[in-house]
Scaffold this motif. Structure first.
Motif, PDB file in Angstrom:
ATOM      1  N   SER A  55      99.973  29.260 -16.910  1.00  0.00           N
ATOM      2  CA  SER A  55      98.685  28.269 -16.675  1.00  0.00           C
ATOM      3  C   SER A  55      99.401  27.579 -15.505  1.00  0.00           C
ATOM      4  O   SER A  55     100.372  26.855 -15.400  1.00  0.00           O
ATOM      5  N   LYS A  56      98.418  27.252 -14.684  1.00  0.00           N
ATOM      6  CA  LYS A  56      98.533  25.955 -13.733  1.00  0.00           C
ATOM      7  C   LYS A  56      97.973  24.799 -14.208  1.00  0.00           C
ATOM      8  O   LYS A  56      96.352  24.691 -14.199  1.00  0.00           O
ATOM      9  N   VAL A  57      98.685  24.096 -14.601  1.00  0.00           N
ATOM     10  CA  VAL A  57      98.018  22.806 -15.355  1.00  0.00           C
ATOM     11  C   VAL A  57      97.702  21.534 -14.420  1.00  0.00           C
ATOM     12  O   VAL A  57      98.804  21.531 -13.583  1.00  0.00           O
ATOM     13  N   PRO A  58      96.645  20.843 -14.486  1.00  0.00           N
ATOM     14  CA  PRO A  58      96.377  19.966 -13.485  1.00  0.00           C
ATOM     15  C   PRO A  58      97.381  18.688 -13.586  1.00  0.00           C
ATOM     16  O   PRO A  58      97.777  18.572 -14.654  1.00  0.00           O
ATOM     17  N   LYS A  59      97.753  18.396 -12.305  1.00  0.00           N
ATOM     18  CA  LYS A  59      98.818  17.308 -12.629  1.00  0.00           C
ATOM     19  C   LYS A  59      98.238  16.162 -13.514  1.00  0.00           C
ATOM     20  O   LYS A  59      98.872  15.406 -13.837  1.00  0.00           O
ATOM     21  N   GLU A  60      96.722  15.727 -13.297  1.00  0.00           N
ATOM     22  CA  GLU A  60      96.383  14.715 -13.921  1.00  0.00           C
ATOM     23  C   GLU A  60      96.516  15.010 -15.703  1.00  0.00           C
ATOM     24  O   GLU A  60      96.761  13.680 -16.150  1.00  0.00           O
ATOM     25  N   LEU A  61      96.658  16.115 -15.945  1.00  0.00           N
ATOM     26  CA  LEU A  61      96.956  16.213 -17.210  1.00  0.00           C
ATOM     27  C   LEU A  61      98.180  15.861 -17.804  1.00  0.00           C
ATOM     28  O   LEU A  61      98.649  14.982 -18.725  1.00  0.00           O
ATOM     29  N   GLN A 103      79.672  19.492 -28.817  1.00  0.00           N
ATOM     30  CA  GLN A 103      80.941  18.802 -29.204  1.00  0.00           C
ATOM     31  C   GLN A 103      81.862  18.529 -28.410  1.00  0.00           C
ATOM     32  O   GLN A 103      83.058  17.957 -28.659  1.00  0.00           O
ATOM     33  N   LEU A 104      82.006  19.031 -27.210  1.00  0.00           N
ATOM     34  CA  LEU A 104      82.703  18.556 -26.029  1.00  0.00           C
ATOM     35  C   LEU A 104      83.076  17.162 -26.146  1.00  0.00           C
ATOM     36  O   LEU A 104      84.182  16.938 -25.529  1.00  0.00           O
ATOM     37  N   LYS A 105      82.209  16.367 -26.198  1.00  0.00           N
ATOM     38  CA  LYS A 105      82.142  15.028 -26.417  1.00  0.00           C
ATOM     39  C   LYS A 105      83.428  14.576 -27.231  1.00  0.00           C
ATOM     40  O   LYS A 105      84.076  13.223 -26.912  1.00  0.00           O
ATOM     41  N   ARG A 106      83.724  15.085 -28.201  1.00  0.00           N
ATOM     42  CA  ARG A 106      85.205  14.730 -28.956  1.00  0.00           C
ATOM     43  C   ARG A 106      86.457  14.924 -28.295  1.00  0.00           C
ATOM     44  O   ARG A 106      87.245  14.218 -28.632  1.00  0.00           O
ATOM     45  N   ALA A 107      86.478  16.002 -27.076  1.00  0.00           N
ATOM     46  CA  ALA A 107      87.707  16.176 -26.374  1.00  0.00           C
ATOM     47  C   ALA A 107      88.007  15.047 -25.607  1.00  0.00           C
ATOM     48  O   ALA A 107      87.007  14.163 -24.879  1.00  0.00           O
ATOM     49  N   ASP A 108      89.522  14.636 -25.526  1.00  0.00           N
ATOM     50  CA  ASP A 108      90.039  13.754 -24.594  1.00  0.00           C
ATOM     51  C   ASP A 108      89.898  14.485 -23.184  1.00  0.00           C
ATOM     52  O   ASP A 108      89.549  13.412 -22.056  1.00  0.00           O
ATOM     53  N   ILE A 109      90.235  15.599 -22.794  1.00  0.00           N
ATOM     54  CA  ILE A 109      90.304  16.281 -21.665  1.00  0.00           C
ATOM     55  C   ILE A 109      89.611  17.569 -22.103  1.00  0.00           C
ATOM     56  O   ILE A 109      89.730  18.406 -22.920  1.00  0.00           O
ATOM     57  N   ALA A 110      88.807  18.078 -21.116  1.00  0.00           N
ATOM     58  CA  ALA A 110      88.169  19.343 -21.206  1.00  0.00           C
ATOM     59  C   ALA A 110      88.404  20.130 -19.768  1.00  0.00           C
ATOM     60  O   ALA A 110      88.368  19.747 -18.626  1.00  0.00           O
ATOM     61  N   LEU A 111      89.147  21.414 -20.255  1.00  0.00           N
ATOM     62  CA  LEU A 111      89.716  22.228 -18.800  1.00  0.00           C
ATOM     63  C   LEU A 111      88.799  23.345 -18.934  1.00  0.00           C
ATOM     64  O   LEU A 111      88.486  23.927 -19.988  1.00  0.00           O
ATOM     65  N   CYS A 117      90.498  20.557 -24.658  1.00  0.00           N
ATOM     66  CA  CYS A 117      89.367  21.708 -25.249  1.00  0.00           C
ATOM     67  C   CYS A 117      89.260  22.544 -23.860  1.00  0.00           C
ATOM     68  O   CYS A 117      88.878  21.862 -22.934  1.00  0.00           O
ATOM     69  N   ILE A 118      89.576  23.876 -24.057  1.00  0.00           N
ATOM     70  CA  ILE A 118      89.063  24.895 -23.066  1.00  0.00           C
ATOM     71  C   ILE A 118      87.956  25.458 -23.070  1.00  0.00           C
ATOM     72  O   ILE A 118      87.572  25.763 -24.385  1.00  0.00           O
ATOM     73  N   VAL A 119      87.153  25.486 -22.066  1.00  0.00           N
ATOM     74  CA  VAL A 119      85.971  25.889 -21.980  1.00  0.00           C
ATOM     75  C   VAL A 119      85.613  26.919 -20.880  1.00  0.00           C
ATOM     76  O   VAL A 119      86.310  27.078 -19.937  1.00  0.00           O
ATOM     77  N   THR A 120      84.866  28.212 -21.199  1.00  0.00           N
ATOM     78  CA  THR A 120      84.589  29.076 -20.285  1.00  0.00           C
ATOM     79  C   THR A 120      83.028  29.281 -20.230  1.00  0.00           C
ATOM     80  O   THR A 120      81.982  28.672 -21.000  1.00  0.00           O
ATOM     81  N   SER A 121      82.715  29.695 -19.168  1.00  0.00           N
ATOM     82  CA  SER A 121      80.930  29.698 -19.077  1.00  0.00           C
ATOM     83  C   SER A 121      80.439  30.627 -19.990  1.00  0.00           C
ATOM     84  O   SER A 121      79.109  30.318 -20.292  1.00  0.00           O
ATOM     85  N   GLN A 122      80.968  31.659 -20.751  1.00  0.00           N
ATOM     86  CA  GLN A 122      80.390  32.185 -21.870  1.00  0.00           C
ATOM     87  C   GLN A 122      80.053  31.494 -22.915  1.00  0.00           C
ATOM     88  O   GLN A 122      79.077  31.810 -23.584  1.00  0.00           O
ATOM     89  N   ASP A 123      80.702  30.470 -22.940  1.00  0.00           N
ATOM     90  CA  ASP A 123      80.311  29.331 -24.278  1.00  0.00           C
ATOM     91  C   ASP A 123      79.111  28.936 -24.261  1.00  0.00           C
ATOM     92  O   ASP A 123      78.531  28.492 -25.346  1.00  0.00           O
ATOM     93  N   PHE A 124      78.644  28.725 -23.053  1.00  0.00           N
ATOM     94  CA  PHE A 124      77.093  28.094 -22.940  1.00  0.00           C
ATOM     95  C   PHE A 124      75.891  29.116 -22.953  1.00  0.00           C
ATOM     96  O   PHE A 124      74.646  28.864 -23.143  1.00  0.00           O
ATOM     97  N   TYR A 139      88.648  18.966 -15.849  1.00  0.00           N
ATOM     98  CA  TYR A 139      89.509  19.604 -14.764  1.00  0.00           C
ATOM     99  C   TYR A 139      89.527  20.948 -15.231  1.00  0.00           C
ATOM    100  O   TYR A 139      89.145  21.503 -15.967  1.00  0.00           O
ATOM    101  N   SER A 140      89.850  21.562 -13.924  1.00  0.00           N
ATOM    102  CA  SER A 140      90.096  23.183 -13.992  1.00  0.00           C
ATOM    103  C   SER A 140      91.330  23.714 -14.364  1.00  0.00           C
ATOM    104  O   SER A 140      92.361  22.941 -14.174  1.00  0.00           O
ATOM    105  N   LEU A 141      91.223  24.733 -15.193  1.00  0.00           N
ATOM    106  CA  LEU A 141      92.619  25.152 -15.753  1.00  0.00           C
ATOM    107  C   LEU A 141      92.550  26.974 -14.996  1.00  0.00           C
ATOM    108  O   LEU A 141      91.873  27.781 -15.104  1.00  0.00           O
ATOM    109  N   GLU A 142      93.546  27.132 -14.465  1.00  0.00           N
ATOM    110  CA  GLU A 142      93.800  28.584 -13.908  1.00  0.00           C
ATOM    111  C   GLU A 142      94.799  29.199 -14.656  1.00  0.00           C
ATOM    112  O   GLU A 142      96.105  28.840 -14.836  1.00  0.00           O
TER     113      GLU A 142
END
Length: 398
Positions: free
Chosen positions: A382-388, A198-206, A175-182, A226-229
């Protein structure tokens, strides 16, 4: 250089906001009750696919978070790593997501050693496949996943915009999240599909920004964040997309040499996406001399009046060229290729995906070709985190 550009807003977003303020508060309680009941029902009976690894990419807002660049990057990197797989994405009632389908299809062709493919289609789906991968453009994503699973050829399936596909239990939910979502309200009061809880349902939040990351810590653990660029790779001529589908080499070389570099001078930017402001800032970072920006509705289908407006505005402003998004370029691509086919060039593009004659008029073809000669699109990645990627690798090993 021009830094303060004029905005022509044809998206209708102001009227949508006004309608939400007028009627949203009345409809909101009923709509959210129905939505929450439906969500709980499907989550309790969510289906897991055993024959193929399913990776879901989505967000909690109504577009504009960066799903497509991330999904495209994951798709490309998985194919380049030797995995075989593809994408399942939504087909709207009027093919209003054809831009995303063509964007992924272009990528599959670029990544394949052999540009040939098989195509099946009916009123509910389009299924394109070759030895490398597949794209399924369908009204029912679960049915699309069953098609991919039953083929017994593929290692993975990426589900584009899959976070609200409650009846699916993916091997990995992103799930991708931006500050505007809040700060946004849930639909129909605002443009948020689901509550941030509902972010709790995500396995990974970017997270697209640090503010979003800090705000989300209340709902999801740090180990899943993790951050997503998403960054621009540059401006490419619209002719590059046309060349993918033209088999006459001398014509491709001619077009490429004619528009190999971005011209100097003032440009006009236009887009039909959910978050035009973000695209405009990206375009400015690549070419600061921008006169004005035209904002069309999300997934807008360009008609003759739109192309006329752009060309006339360009002439009145003395602009040398246009800049748009890759999605918008893909939306115009079938009409441009229909024109090339009418000129006698051999086009590899599937006949089933060509626009109907009633829409692809000679005048539109001429005007679109005029625009295409001086139009560039922003290529992003996208610069995807290596952890992903490490997590995805572990899923394949399981």
């Amino acid at each position: 250089m021009v830094s303060n550009y004029q905005i022509y807003d044809k998206s209708g977003i102001i009227y949508k906001r006004a309608l939400m303020r007028t009627f949203g508060f009345l409809l909101h309680p009923i709509y959210r009750k129905f939505y929450n009941t439906r969500r709980a029902k499907f989550l309790n009976s969510a289906k897991k696919f055993e024959g193929i690894k399913v990776l879901s990419v989505g967000n909690i807002s109504l577009g504009g978070a960066g799903k497509t660049p991330l999904t495209l990057t994951l798709f490309s990197k998985l194919l380049l790593s030797g995995k075989r797989g593809g994408l399942v994405l939504k087909r709207g009632e009027r093919n209003n997501f054809i831009d995303e389908f063509l964007l992924y299809l272009n990528s599959l062709i670029q990544l394949s050693d052999d540009s040939s493919f098989n195509l099946d289609c009916d009123n509910t789906y389009i299924y394109v496949r070759n030895d490398k991968g597949f794209i399924i453009y369908t009204k029912n994503k679960l049915s699309g996943l069953r098609i991919a699973e039953e083929a017994s050829l593929y290692d993975f399936a990426l589900v584009d915009d899959g976070f609200q596909l409650f009846s699916l239990k993916p091997d990995l939910g992103i799930c991708i999240v931006t500050s505007q979502d809040f700060s946004e309200k849930t639909f129909p009061l605002g443009f948020l599909r689901e509550e941030v809880t509902q972010l709790k349902r995500a396995d990974i939040a970017l997270f697209r920004d640090e503010i979003a990351s800090n705000l989300a810590k209340e709902f999801i653990s740090d180990s899943k964040c993790y951050s997503l660029e998403i960054y621009p790779m540059g401006l490419l001529p619209l002719s590059e997309l046309i060349n993918l589908w033209i088999t006459r080499a001398e014509e491709s070389i001619k077009i490429r040499e004619a528009e190999a570099s971005v011209p100097a001078g003032t440009a006009i930017i236009f887009s039909g996406i959910a978050n035009p402001a973000s695209f405009e800032q990206t375009a400015l970072s690549l070419h600061p001399d921008i006169s004005c920006a035209i904002r069309f509705p999300d997934h807008h289908s360009y008609h003759l009046k739109d192309i006329d407006f752009l060309l006339n505005l360009g002439k009145s402003k003395g602009c040398k060229f246009f800049i748009t998004t890759e999605k918008d370029a893909c939306r115009m691509l079938p009409y441009l290729l229909a024109g090339k086919s009418a000129e006698g060039l051999k086009v590899k593009f599937p006949e089933e995906l060509m626009p109907r004659v009633t829409f692809s008029t000679p005048e539109l073809t001429v005007k679109l070709n005029e625009l295409a000669q001086i139009c560039f699109y922003v290529k992003v990645q996208s610069k995807v985190p290596k952890e992903l990627f490490e997590l995805i690798s572990s899923i394949f090993q399981a």
